[in-house]
Design a protein around this motif. Structure first.
Motif, PDB file in Angstrom:
ATOM      1  N   CYS A  34       7.904   3.470   5.188  1.00 48.82           N
ATOM      2  CA  CYS A  34       7.382   2.425   4.234  1.00 48.82           C
ATOM      3  C   CYS A  34       7.023   2.672   2.758  1.00 48.82           C
ATOM      4  O   CYS A  34       6.666   3.818   2.599  1.00 48.82           O
ATOM      5  N   GLU A  35       7.205   1.719   1.838  1.00 48.49           N
ATOM      6  CA  GLU A  35       6.832   1.782   0.601  1.00 48.49           C
ATOM      7  C   GLU A  35       5.164   1.330   0.745  1.00 48.49           C
ATOM      8  O   GLU A  35       5.141   0.093   1.048  1.00 48.49           O
ATOM      9  N   VAL A  36       4.148   2.070   0.526  1.00 50.56           N
ATOM     10  CA  VAL A  36       2.806   1.415   0.737  1.00 50.56           C
ATOM     11  C   VAL A  36       1.966   1.418  -0.470  1.00 50.56           C
ATOM     12  O   VAL A  36       2.022   2.104  -1.301  1.00 50.56           O
ATOM     13  N   ASP A  37       1.246   0.228  -0.246  1.00 54.32           N
ATOM     14  CA  ASP A  37       0.075   0.101  -1.254  1.00 54.32           C
ATOM     15  C   ASP A  37      -1.253   0.101  -0.695  1.00 54.32           C
ATOM     16  O   ASP A  37      -1.228  -0.300   0.698  1.00 54.32           O
ATOM     17  N   GLY A  38      -2.160   0.500  -1.367  1.00 54.15           N
ATOM     18  CA  GLY A  38      -3.473   0.502  -0.694  1.00 54.15           C
ATOM     19  C   GLY A  38      -3.816   1.743  -0.375  1.00 54.15           C
ATOM     20  O   GLY A  38      -3.156   2.846  -0.663  1.00 54.15           O
ATOM     21  N   PRO A  39      -4.979   2.046   0.073  1.00 52.28           N
ATOM     22  CA  PRO A  39      -5.603   1.086   1.221  1.00 52.28           C
ATOM     23  C   PRO A  39      -6.353   0.166  -0.117  1.00 52.28           C
ATOM     24  O   PRO A  39      -7.014   0.793  -1.005  1.00 52.28           O
ATOM     25  N   ARG A  40      -6.727  -0.989   0.281  1.00 49.25           N
ATOM     26  CA  ARG A  40      -7.614  -1.944  -0.245  1.00 49.25           C
ATOM     27  C   ARG A  40      -8.795  -1.923   0.639  1.00 49.25           C
ATOM     28  O   ARG A  40      -8.765  -2.423   1.765  1.00 49.25           O
ATOM     29  N   VAL A  41     -10.067  -1.463  -0.009  1.00 47.12           N
ATOM     30  CA  VAL A  41     -11.246  -1.374   0.778  1.00 47.12           C
ATOM     31  C   VAL A  41     -11.924  -2.534   0.569  1.00 47.12           C
ATOM     32  O   VAL A  41     -12.441  -2.978  -0.591  1.00 47.12           O
ATOM     33  N   VAL A  42     -12.281  -3.159   1.488  1.00 48.68           N
ATOM     34  CA  VAL A  42     -13.169  -4.738   1.553  1.00 48.68           C
ATOM     35  C   VAL A  42     -14.131  -4.368   2.605  1.00 48.68           C
ATOM     36  O   VAL A  42     -14.141  -3.977   3.493  1.00 48.68           O
TER      37      VAL A  42
END
Length: 157
Positions: A34-42
């Motif tokens: 995969c082409e990965v974005d993140g992690p977006r931490v919420v």
């Protein structure tokens, strides 16, 4: 495949500690092609729903969350995920819970969901590094096929 990692953690989002499971998840998704974005931490709760809806709108093929799947009162990731899903894929979540049950009996307490939201595969994994590893061991072999099916692909012959 474009993937987004979302970490649901009240403490990591507040800077109390570093998000380790989200970073590990991003590495494992990259290893899976995969082409990965993140992690977006919420923080857990409504921000998880907002991050999921945003990721679906951005057209990610797969969104995998880590954290917020347990039994504490603040673990709300499955409830927020259910609000976003068009249909569930229960076999993935069941397999993740059973993957390492003999070694980690508490894995069956995870309430994570898996399903489809528009054209995006969404999977909840536990917040521990071990839970992420076990979950990705289940998800990696079926990831490309699941995404292809969601996009309307045929079964390989």
């Amino acid at each position: 495949m474009r993937a987004l990692v979302i970490t649901a953690s009240n403490r990591a989002s507040a800077g109390i500690y570093e998000d380790k499971s989200g970073k590990l998840l991003a590495e494992l998704l990259a290893d899976a092609g995969c082409e990965v974005d993140g992690p977006r931490v919420v923080p857990d709760g409504e921000p998880v729903e907002e991050a999921l809806r945003s990721g679906v709108a951005e057209g990610y093929d797969v969104i995998v969350t880590t954290g917020g799947t347990g039994l504490t009162p603040t673990d709300l990731t499955p409830e927020m995920t259910a609000r976003v899903l068009d249909r569930e894929i229960p076999g993935i979540a069941e397999a993740v819970r059973q993957a390492n049950r003999d070694r980690v009996p508490t894995s069956i307490l995870s309430r994570g969901l898996a399903g489809q939201a528009a054209n995006t595969l969404v999977v909840n994994l536990p917040g521990s590094s071990g839970g992420v590893r076990d979950g990705m061991a289940v998800l990696s072999p079926v990831l490309r096929h699941a995404v292809d099916q969601i996009r309307g692909g045929d079964h390989p012959r």
